[in-house]
Motif scaffolding. Sequence first.
Motif, short mmCIF file in Angstrom:
data_model
loop_
_atom_site.label_atom_id
_atom_site.label_comp_id
_atom_site.label_asym_id
_atom_site.label_seq_id
_atom_site.Cartn_x
_atom_site.Cartn_y
_atom_site.Cartn_z
N GLY A 61 0.78 -1.23 0.00
CA GLY A 61 0.00 0.00 0.00
C GLY A 61 0.81 1.28 0.00
O GLY A 61 0.27 2.34 0.26
N ASN A 62 2.10 1.19 -0.33
CA ASN A 62 2.93 2.38 -0.34
C ASN A 62 3.08 3.00 -1.72
O ASN A 62 3.70 4.06 -1.87
CB ASN A 62 4.33 2.06 0.21
CG ASN A 62 5.06 1.03 -0.62
OD1 ASN A 62 4.65 -0.13 -0.66
ND2 ASN A 62 6.12 1.42 -1.30
N SER A 63 2.51 2.36 -2.76
CA SER A 63 2.65 2.92 -4.11
C SER A 63 1.51 2.43 -4.99
O SER A 63 0.77 1.50 -4.63
CB SER A 63 4.00 2.52 -4.74
OG SER A 63 4.06 1.11 -4.92
N GLY A 64 1.36 3.07 -6.16
CA GLY A 64 0.42 2.62 -7.16
C GLY A 64 -1.02 2.62 -6.71
O GLY A 64 -1.46 3.44 -5.89
N ILE A 65 -1.79 1.66 -7.24
CA ILE A 65 -3.21 1.61 -6.91
C ILE A 65 -3.43 1.25 -5.45
O ILE A 65 -4.43 1.62 -4.85
CB ILE A 65 -3.99 0.64 -7.83
CG1 ILE A 65 -3.50 -0.79 -7.67
CG2 ILE A 65 -3.92 1.10 -9.28
CD1 ILE A 65 -4.38 -1.81 -8.36
N GLY A 66 -2.48 0.54 -4.85
CA GLY A 66 -2.58 0.22 -3.43
C GLY A 66 -2.54 1.47 -2.57
O GLY A 66 -3.34 1.62 -1.64
N ARG A 67 -1.64 2.37 -2.90
CA ARG A 67 -1.55 3.63 -2.16
C ARG A 67 -2.81 4.47 -2.37
O ARG A 67 -3.33 5.07 -1.43
CB ARG A 67 -0.31 4.39 -2.61
CG ARG A 67 -0.15 5.75 -1.93
CD ARG A 67 1.20 6.35 -2.26
NE ARG A 67 1.35 7.68 -1.68
CZ ARG A 67 2.53 8.27 -1.49
NH1 ARG A 67 3.65 7.65 -1.83
NH2 ARG A 67 2.60 9.46 -0.98
N ALA A 68 -3.29 4.51 -3.61
CA ALA A 68 -4.50 5.29 -3.90
C ALA A 68 -5.69 4.75 -3.11
O ALA A 68 -6.47 5.50 -2.51
CB ALA A 68 -4.80 5.28 -5.40
N ALA A 69 -5.85 3.43 -3.10
CA ALA A 69 -6.96 2.81 -2.37
C ALA A 69 -6.81 3.04 -0.87
O ALA A 69 -7.79 3.37 -0.18
CB ALA A 69 -7.02 1.32 -2.67
N ALA A 70 -5.60 2.88 -0.36
CA ALA A 70 -5.37 3.06 1.08
C ALA A 70 -5.70 4.49 1.51
O ALA A 70 -6.29 4.70 2.58
CB ALA A 70 -3.92 2.73 1.41
N GLY A 71 -5.33 5.46 0.70
CA GLY A 71 -5.61 6.85 1.04
C GLY A 71 -7.10 7.14 1.14
O GLY A 71 -7.55 7.85 2.04
N VAL A 72 -7.88 6.58 0.22
CA VAL A 72 -9.33 6.77 0.26
C VAL A 72 -9.91 6.11 1.50
O VAL A 72 -10.72 6.69 2.22
CB VAL A 72 -9.99 6.21 -1.01
CG1 VAL A 72 -11.50 6.21 -0.87
CG2 VAL A 72 -9.59 7.03 -2.22
#
Length: 293
Positions: free
Chosen positions: A22-33
């Motif tokens: 979850g520190n980059s890419g779509i994982g980071r985007a999803a985690a932020g939401v």
Amino acid sequence: MVSTLADNIPSAADCTIVITGGNSGIGRAAAGVLAGMDARVVLAVRNLDKGRAAAESMRGTVDVRRLDLTDLSSVRAFAEEFTDPIDILINNAGIMVPPLGRTADGFESQLGTNHLGHVALTNLLLPQIRERVVTVSSLGHRSGTIDFDDLNWERKPYKPMAAYGQSKLANLLFTSELQRRLTECSSPVIATAAHPGLAATNLFGRSGRRVRDAISAAAIGLISQSEQHGALPTLCAATANVPGNSYVGPGSFRETRGEPKLVGRSAEAKDPEVARRLWTVSEELTGVGFPQL
């Protein structure tokens, strides 16, 4: 296209959500939401410094824990140390078309990272999971086939894209067999899957060939959607009212972009016998089986 990610998903308030990579890419985007929706988000990452930097950019409660999916001892350590209840596990981390490499346990790196590490993690954490397991696959699963005679590319010439397709097909087979087992034991947990379509993430440009990577990145940039929109299917698979074994992807341009919807999968990805056989082999390779629930 939608104005915000949050317009497409229900609230995740008060949920504990573990997301790998979850520190980059779509994982980071999803985690932020999800963190912005008042979920407690746990970034399970290999690089703690990058994980902490990502967490600092997010609003809400975000923890960072070390997890290296290429090393089953790290997977076991994470599961032993993380004893809290988990509402949603998102198996997001992945690598794409690197040169031939091996994990600490001797697996071909894409199969080991994208599939086997997540199989072990899911089965170890499953007694703590209360709602859902989401596994991120790819359009690339359609070109994949499961070669039971040489899963780890030890005899045949290595083909990075074929190995990637196999690992992403394995994600969908894992999801379907996991759902079958959850249903069989009357568990309330469901297993779902998602793919981001063609999203401009850091997965591209990792082949180790500079010219090829530059051309690939430029081409993808012209036709892809953003990481934020690429995260929408993951968010819907994690929180929307969808059935077990559902598969969520972009709804337009042959599933490369657009708003998320339920999508189809290849014939092999729907084969229950292949799914069961792969599950058995995966248990043997990882030494981690389906728990008593």
